[in-house]
Motif scaffolding. Structure first.
Motif, PDB file in Angstrom:
ATOM      1  N   PRO A 108      46.566  53.172  35.229  1.00 58.72           N
ATOM      2  CA  PRO A 108      46.485  51.709  35.309  1.00 58.72           C
ATOM      3  C   PRO A 108      47.743  51.164  36.012  1.00 58.72           C
ATOM      4  N   ASN A 146      42.136  47.996  32.097  1.00 53.84           N
ATOM      5  CA  ASN A 146      41.261  48.799  32.969  1.00 53.84           C
ATOM      6  C   ASN A 146      40.662  47.949  34.089  1.00 53.84           C
ATOM      7  N   SER A 152      37.790  49.948  37.401  1.00 53.44           N
ATOM      8  CA  SER A 152      37.977  51.365  37.091  1.00 53.44           C
ATOM      9  C   SER A 152      36.692  52.001  36.579  1.00 53.44           C
ATOM     10  N   TYR A 188      40.992  54.752  38.803  1.00 54.80           N
ATOM     11  CA  TYR A 188      41.071  53.304  39.005  1.00 54.80           C
ATOM     12  C   TYR A 188      40.985  53.002  40.498  1.00 54.80           C
TER      13      TYR A 188
END
Length: 447
Positions: A307, A315, A338, A349
């Motif tokens: 992240p 997310n 993501s 991601y």
């Protein structure tokens, strides 16, 4: 194909699909063609991942660490939906929502002095934010209360501000707000890309901040929504709507010629056949001689295995880098989604950086955003020309859409849709017109 239609639509980008859906609901006979074998045009989602590597002419194939190729759906154009915005209204009114699932984006952040901070947009958040000092917070809170209570039809709420003449610069002065607060209010709440809005009457800005707050109020974490499986689902949803109402779809259909007579469109020629029409709606790529270049956008798709730092491990999120913070004329945006949205392999991601190109070295312009994303597993860089129609289509009855801009939401796209609707039908766009008639045919799964 040798038939007469009310409207022919070329290209299955979101703008075109929404218009063909609405036209079909309104009883028009629509033919919708695309030269590509897939939906979405410029605004499609690419799957599997191998296809993305091919599209960007990368010499190798994705490494095994990227997981299964078909777990990926990568948007070429990054945008979120404002929860209370126009596109969500269009989806609800046409009931296209039945084909889609949405998730709330987990946070909205703004860049200041090299760091990112959560965007405060409620009174409570404003008081807790480390973006401003204590006295500034109180003034900002007063400003938010003023905006929330503002009603253009009730002069009692104006507090000495005239929505039609007072500039936004003067409203900020009235509340004694400092430059940093002005930056995040104009760019992260009102979502302007430049500072031109400061010297224009304040009504539009106040309404934009209201839209942000009302969108935020719906779900709490951020004002943005994002569809599972990617934005490519949106044009397909409207295409299904059009088909239910008798619209005809043809993918993989080359367009050989737009047939004109006396300066007016009368049909489209494809593979030797001509489909006749009264009006034509299309994206700029189908009529290069009727559009002009209005700038460029750079978009960089970045695949990450982590992240973004300082976002509480969200997310999904949006980061806005106001132009003043990086000495530019327009903002830089980062949209991150993501695996939680079924658009990437487990644990991966996708962050997409975008901005309006201002120099001859666009990749250097987005450096501040890329620094926030390090380490990056793979980058895909696209620099796209932005096109707009050269005329309003009244004479030729050819109505071109505009290219998708650098903003990270669909409000500008919806304004273009409303504008084309007005030019083709002669009447203002009314959300009520989009409501499905009660006893309409629904898809077979609805029986």
């Amino acid at each position: 194909m040798d038939e007469e239609y009310d409207v022919i639509v070329l290209g299955t980008g979101l703008t075109e699909c929404i218009l063909s859906g609405i036209m079909s609901v309104n009883g028009k006979k629509v033919l919708h063609m695309d030269r590509n074998p897939y939906y979405g045009g410029e605004s499609s989602s690419i799957t599997p991942l191998e296809e993305l590597y091919k599209r960007f002419s990368l010499p190798d194939t994705p490494p095994e660490s990227m997981g299964r190729g078909r777990d990926w759906n990568v948007d070429l154009i990054p945008k979120f939906l404002m929860a209370n915005g126009q596109l969500v209204k269009m989806l609800l009114y046409t009931e296209v929502t039945r084909y889609l699932d949405f998730k709330v984006v987990e946070g909205s952040f703004v860049y200041k002095g090299g760091k990112i901070y959560k965007v405060p947009s409620t009174e409570t958040e404003a008081l807790a934010s480390n973006l401003m000092g204590m006295f500034e917070k109180r003034r900002f809170r007063k400003f938010l209360v003023f905006v929330a209570n503002f009603d253009e039809n009730d002069p009692k709420t104006f507090e000495g501000v005239d929505p039609k003449t007072t500039t936004m610069r003067d409203v900020y002065k009235k509340f004694d707000l400092g430059q940093d607060v002005i930056d995040f209010t104009g760019h992260a709440l009102a979502l302007y890309r430049t500072d031109d809005y400061l010297d224009v009457p304040c009504l539009e800005t106040i309404n934009r901040i209201k839209l942000y707050s009302e969108s935020l109020a719906r779900y709490g974490k951020s004002p943005y929504l994002y569809p599972l499986y990617g934005l490519g689902e949106l044009p397909q949803g409207f295409a299904r709507l059009s088909a239910i109402y008798g619209g005809t779809y043809m993918l993989n259909k080359p367009v050989d010629e737009i047939v004109m007579e006396g300066g007016k469109v009368i049909g489209v020629k494809s593979e030797g056949e001509v489909a006749r029409c009264k009006q034509l709606i299309c994206d700029p790529s189908y009529i290069p001689d009727r559009v002009r270049k209005a700038g460029q956008v750079i978009r960089v798709i970045c695949i990450l295995s982590h992240p973004i730092k300082n976002t509480n491990d969200a997310n999904s999120c949006q980061i806005i880098i106001p132009q003043n913070q990086v000495n530019r004329n327009s903002d830089i945006y980062v949209c991150m989604i993501s695996y939680a949205h079924n658009v990437a392999a487990q644990g991966k991601y996708i962050a997409i950086v975008s901005t309006t190109v201002e120099t001859s070295e666009p990749e250097n312009e987005i450096e501040p955003a890329l620094e926030l994303l390090e380490p990056i597993d793979q980058k895909f860089v696209a620099i796209s020309d932005l096109y707009e129609p050269t005329d309003d289509g009244t004479e030729s009855q050819i109505f071109a859409s505009r290219s998708y801009d650098a903003t990270t939401h669909f409000e500008t796209t919806c304004n273009d849709i409303k504008d084309i609707y007005k030019r083709t039908t002669g009447s203002d766009f009314d959300f009520e017109n989009m409501k499905r008639k009660q006893n309409d045919v629904f898809g077979e799964d609805e029986q």
